[in-house]
Design an enzyme around this catalytic site. Structure first.
Site, PDB file in Angstrom:
ATOM      1  N   GLU A 142      -6.217  10.293  10.881  1.00 43.15           N
ATOM      2  CA  GLU A 142      -5.529   8.937  10.752  1.00 43.15           C
ATOM      3  C   GLU A 142      -4.479   8.706  12.034  1.00 43.15           C
ATOM      4  O   GLU A 142      -3.980   9.795  12.419  1.00 43.15           O
ATOM      5  CB  GLU A 142      -4.860   8.885   9.676  1.00 43.15           C
ATOM      6  CG  GLU A 142      -3.997   7.612   9.158  1.00 43.15           C
ATOM      7  CD  GLU A 142      -5.133   6.291   9.390  1.00 43.15           C
ATOM      8  OE1 GLU A 142      -5.717   6.089  10.360  1.00 43.15           O
ATOM      9  OE2 GLU A 142      -5.098   5.573   8.366  1.00 43.15           O
ATOM     10  N   ASP A 201       0.673  -1.184   0.173  1.00 45.45           N
ATOM     11  CA  ASP A 201       0.025  -0.013  -0.048  1.00 45.45           C
ATOM     12  C   ASP A 201       0.849   1.198  -0.012  1.00 45.45           C
ATOM     13  O   ASP A 201       0.945   1.836   1.126  1.00 45.45           O
ATOM     14  CB  ASP A 201      -1.088  -0.120   1.181  1.00 45.45           C
ATOM     15  CG  ASP A 201      -1.677   1.204   1.313  1.00 45.45           C
ATOM     16  OD1 ASP A 201      -2.156   1.714   0.288  1.00 45.45           O
ATOM     17  OD2 ASP A 201      -2.330   1.392   2.435  1.00 45.45           O
TER      18      ASP A 201
END
Length: 303
Positions: free
Chosen positions: A192, A63
């Protein structure tokens, strides 16, 4: 059959309405394919999430921003079309400059998504819970969100601004960045890698839009309950990789059994049955279509 009966516009409107009226945070498990989205719907969740990390892993890639806009939009669209629930997708950094961000939003709209989140990392990005992340300056992050907001044609398409500044700059910078992104038009903020519930609460108090919490396993945030997150002011919770991790764990163990025993017989009790699979894909409806329409022949008078 074939596609969900609920239109993308109706799904988006439903998501907006639930965000403002639900008594607890909306729960969006991550689907790793269209069939798992059907399971999420049947289990009674409020929406479906499509994770960039899952899409990357499914392609055998890390990712780190290697997936393309085309891959993400296509695969997320496959998930969205098979569920009556609204589906939100991870759009990374928007796949380029502000004009690319604008195009990304419109492509996702066309593919039936109910919303997306766009982050403030430097492109190529990294997983949000790993070290070494770099973020762009506030002006650049704001441009991305403004481009996304200006590009959408359905006002109910949810533009979620994700910020990753917590890891490098701390909570105060996260709050300041969140406010700037809301001023740019973001419908929701996704801070986040929060350290604890008090940090979620601080962000929620600082903005007048809903806050999203990422409950990913093996990350920097503890796995808080829906109730705990709701009390901290969170309005939407995603579980991005949970189903993929479970499925891959079972698959890996099963292959070990098959390799050692030379048969899958002991694994059959753990498998989804053929009958359950046929139920999930609505096999009966396809048979009915074939019998009543495809093979239909009208009566014709003799003569």
């Amino acid at each position: 059959m074939l596609h969900a009966r609920t239109s993308p516009a109706a799904k988006r409107a439903t998501l907006r309405e639930r965000l403002s009226t639900a008594e607890q945070p909306l729960r969006l498990p991550g689907a790793f394919n269209p069939l798992s989205a059907k399971l999420i719907e049947e289990a009674g969740f409020e929406g479906v999430y499509v994770s960039g990390a899952v899409l990357s892993a499914d392609l055998g890639l890390p990712d780190i921003g290697l997936t393309t806009q085309t891959e993400v939009a296509l695969r997320a669209g496959h998930v969205a079309r098979m569920t009556e629930l609204p589906t939100i997708v991870d759009a990374d950094t928007g796949f380029g400059e502000p004009m690319n961000v604008a195009r990304t939003v419109q492509v996702l709209e066309d593919n039936g998504l109910a919303g997306c989140h766009i982050e403030d990392q430097v492109n190529p990005k990294r997983c949000g819970h790993l070290a070494g992340k770099e973020t762009v300056d506030t002006a650049t992050a704001v441009k991305r969100i403004r481009a996304a907001v200006d590009a959408r044609r359905d006002g109910n398409f949810l533009i979620i601004a994700r910020t990753d500044v917590r890891a490098a700059e701390g909570l105060a910078s996260t709050v300041a960045r969140a406010r700037a992104l809301v001023d740019a038009g973001a419908d929701m903020v996704f801070p986040e890698a929060m350290a604890d519930l008090t940090e979620f609460e601080a962000v929620a108090r600082s903005v007048d839009v809903p806050v999203l919490a990422n409950m990913t396993e093996f990350g920097r945030s503890a796995l808080f309950t829906v109730r705990q997150l709701g009390e901290a002011g969170v309005r939407l919770v995603i579980y991005p990789v949970t189903l993929l991790r479970l499925a891959m764990g079972v698959a890996e163990r099963a292959l070990g059994v098959l390799a050692v025993q030379g048969t899958q017989a002991d694994l059959v009790p753990e498998m989804q049955t053929r009958a359950r699979l046929y139920d999930l894909v609505d096999y009966v409806a396809y048979n009915a279509f074939d019998d009543q329409i495809f093979t239909y022949r009208p009566d014709t008078p003799e003569g």
